[in-house]
Enzyme design. Structure first.
Site, mmCIF file in Angstrom:
data_model
loop_
_atom_site.group_PDB
_atom_site.id
_atom_site.type_symbol
_atom_site.label_atom_id
_atom_site.label_comp_id
_atom_site.label_asym_id
_atom_site.label_seq_id
_atom_site.Cartn_x
_atom_site.Cartn_y
_atom_site.Cartn_z
ATOM 1 N N ARG A 1 4.462 6.811 9.437
ATOM 2 C CA ARG A 1 4.073 4.982 9.181
ATOM 3 C C ARG A 1 4.618 4.938 7.577
ATOM 4 N NH1 ARG A 1 -0.944 2.019 6.950
ATOM 5 N NH2 ARG A 1 -0.562 -0.037 7.369
ATOM 6 N N HIS B 1 7.453 1.873 6.484
ATOM 7 C CA HIS B 1 7.355 1.458 5.791
ATOM 8 C C HIS B 1 8.962 1.073 4.647
ATOM 9 C CE1 HIS B 1 3.584 -0.565 6.522
ATOM 10 N NE2 HIS B 1 3.858 -0.268 7.974
ATOM 11 N N ASP B 2 8.773 2.418 4.038
ATOM 12 C CA ASP B 2 9.949 2.355 3.471
ATOM 13 C C ASP B 2 11.575 2.176 3.891
ATOM 14 O OD1 ASP B 2 11.412 4.221 0.742
ATOM 15 O OD2 ASP B 2 11.880 5.546 2.144
ATOM 16 N N ASP C 1 14.810 4.544 0.890
ATOM 17 C CA ASP C 1 15.332 5.070 -0.407
ATOM 18 C C ASP C 1 13.814 5.741 -1.238
ATOM 19 O OD1 ASP C 1 13.685 2.800 -0.457
ATOM 20 O OD2 ASP C 1 14.848 1.823 -2.600
ATOM 21 N N SER D 1 10.678 3.929 -2.056
ATOM 22 C CA SER D 1 10.767 2.956 -3.241
ATOM 23 C C SER D 1 9.718 2.958 -2.844
ATOM 24 C CB SER D 1 11.869 1.697 -2.723
ATOM 25 O OG SER D 1 11.787 1.257 -1.081
ATOM 26 N N GLU E 1 5.561 -1.142 -4.261
ATOM 27 C CA GLU E 1 5.530 -1.708 -2.590
ATOM 28 C C GLU E 1 4.032 -0.727 -2.046
ATOM 29 O OE1 GLU E 1 8.780 -0.005 -0.237
ATOM 30 O OE2 GLU E 1 9.884 -0.614 -1.425
ATOM 31 N N ASN F 1 0.861 -2.202 2.367
ATOM 32 C CA ASN F 1 0.926 -1.289 2.515
ATOM 33 C C ASN F 1 -0.675 -0.763 1.639
ATOM 34 O OD1 ASN F 1 3.645 -0.772 3.266
ATOM 35 N ND2 ASN F 1 4.675 -1.044 1.518
ATOM 36 N N PRO G 1 7.506 -6.463 9.559
ATOM 37 C CA PRO G 1 7.751 -7.391 10.643
ATOM 38 C C PRO G 1 6.022 -6.510 10.896
ATOM 39 C CG PRO G 1 8.894 -4.858 11.357
ATOM 40 C CD PRO G 1 8.995 -4.729 10.025
ATOM 41 N N HIS H 1 3.497 4.058 17.464
ATOM 42 C CA HIS H 1 2.010 3.205 17.691
ATOM 43 C C HIS H 1 1.086 4.459 18.619
ATOM 44 C CE1 HIS H 1 3.399 -0.507 15.788
ATOM 45 N NE2 HIS H 1 3.048 -0.142 15.273
ATOM 46 N N THR H 2 1.959 5.258 18.652
ATOM 47 C CA THR H 2 0.497 6.581 19.911
ATOM 48 C C THR H 2 0.224 7.101 19.181
ATOM 49 O OG1 THR H 2 0.518 8.186 21.384
ATOM 50 C CG2 THR H 2 2.535 8.208 19.848
ATOM 51 N N ASP I 1 -4.431 4.952 20.137
ATOM 52 C CA ASP I 1 -4.983 4.757 21.950
ATOM 53 C C ASP I 1 -5.364 6.406 21.452
ATOM 54 O OD1 ASP I 1 -3.665 7.590 22.226
ATOM 55 O OD2 ASP I 1 -1.449 6.627 22.538
ATOM 56 N N ASP J 1 2.616 11.353 22.360
ATOM 57 C CA ASP J 1 2.930 11.187 23.284
ATOM 58 C C ASP J 1 3.386 9.810 23.807
ATOM 59 O OD1 ASP J 1 0.204 9.818 23.545
ATOM 60 O OD2 ASP J 1 -0.653 11.687 23.978
#
Length: 313
Positions: A56, A60-61, A68, A70, A82, A88, A155, A185-186, A238, A245
């Site tokens: 994650r 997000h970076d 980079d 950051s 950030e 975050n 997003p 997201h698993t 999940d 998976d």
């Protein structure tokens, strides 16, 4: 016009990492990847949530100013970095990058960027969780700018399919990349605040999002009974949340995913078809995920090699 300017501004931060290569440190720090891998494995022995956190963190970076590093920078003085931006604040496992950097500085000082450490660590985190491996292109530089205000570009879990497509296309990523990388997201955990919009006051007609499978919605409501629920409350993404998976895609088809953005993948023929493909074939998902991770992690934007991943030189 405002949307166009916003898109151009975001695109101006990014460039394809054409100078990256899988053997970038072959001569200057030949043990770089094994050192990073050890840091990830050691962390995972004590914290089963570390792999999800690292994957994650890398996402997000890369979505802010490119990959980079950051997201690793600490806030200082009047600048809120950030990592302290609203999306975050739940990021963790920064210590894994710190540990890898410390070992690398001992082995080959001033050579390996924090951005590369994070990119390699995200790959190793995927592998240690049972997911695919890939050759990580390396040679990124670390950025010197980190602003919490820019995390609004990430997003959101409430995005619909058109918002998702716009966000990803601004970074040169396709709908195939969107579906494949959403498979991350698993792994992991979601706080109630990320999906409360689906289980309380959904709209003027429904209190609960009617696209949610009823018994699953009831479970979410028990965990998150009100919008002012405890900040630490939430659910795993999940049932096999520490194993990489294709369960996530099966849950999408069963209407048992927590985010609006996950469910939104059913609202386009192209993305729905890919969801079905990945739900029926973990091999197809693994290959697509690895390919898209290489593509996303090759978006660069830094200028230096940080001595300390939390502080600019």
């Amino acid at each position: 016009m405002a949307a166009l300017l916003s898109s151009l501004l975001i695109l101006s931060f990014f460039s394809l990492g054409t100078s990256l290569s899988s053997n970038y440190y072959q001569k200057t720090c030949p043990n770089a990847e094994s050192i990073i891998k050890k840091a990830v494995i050691d962390a995972t022995k004590n914290d089963k949530t570390a792999p999800a956190a690292l994957v994650r963190m890398h996402f997000h970076d890369c979505f802010i100013r490119g990959c980079d590093g950051s997201v690793l920078i600490n806030s200082k003085g009047k600048n809120t970095a950030e990592k302290d931006g609203p999306p975050n604040k739940s990021l963790h496992a920064f210590y894994v990058i710190d540990n890898a950097k410390k070992a690398l500085e001992s082995a080959c000082p001033g050579v390996v960027s924090c951005a590369d450490i994070l990119a390699v660590a995200a790959r190793d985190a995927t592998v240690v969780s049972g997911g695919p491996s890939w050759d990580v292109p390396k040679g990124r530089k670390d950025g010197r700018i980190s602003r919490a205000s820019e995390t609004s570009q990430l997003p959101a879990p409430t995005f619909n399919i058109s918002q998702l497509q716009q966000s990803w296309s601004q970074r040169g990523l396709s709908m195939e990349d969107l579906v494949a990388l959403s498979g991350g997201h698993t792994l992991g955990f979601s706080h109630c605040s990320s999906f409360n919009n689906r289980i309380h006051n959904f709209n003027s007609t429904f209190d609960i999002d009617p696209s949610l499978q009823p018994s699953f919605a009831a479970t979410l409501r028990r965990v998150c009974p009100a919008r002012n629920n405890a900040k630490k409350a939430g659910v795993t993404m999940d049932p096999s949340s520490t194993t990489f998976d294709n369960t996530y895609y099966k849950l999408i088809l069963q209407n048992k995913v927590v985010f609006s953005s996950d469910n939104a993948l059913l609202n386009s023929p192209k993305t729905k078809s890919l969801v079905s493909k990945f739900a029926s074939s973990s091999d197809a998902f693994f290959k697509a995920f690895a390919k898209s991770m290489i593509k996303m992690s090759s978006i660069t934007g830094g200028q230096e090699i940080r001595k300390d991943c939390r502080v600019v030189n």
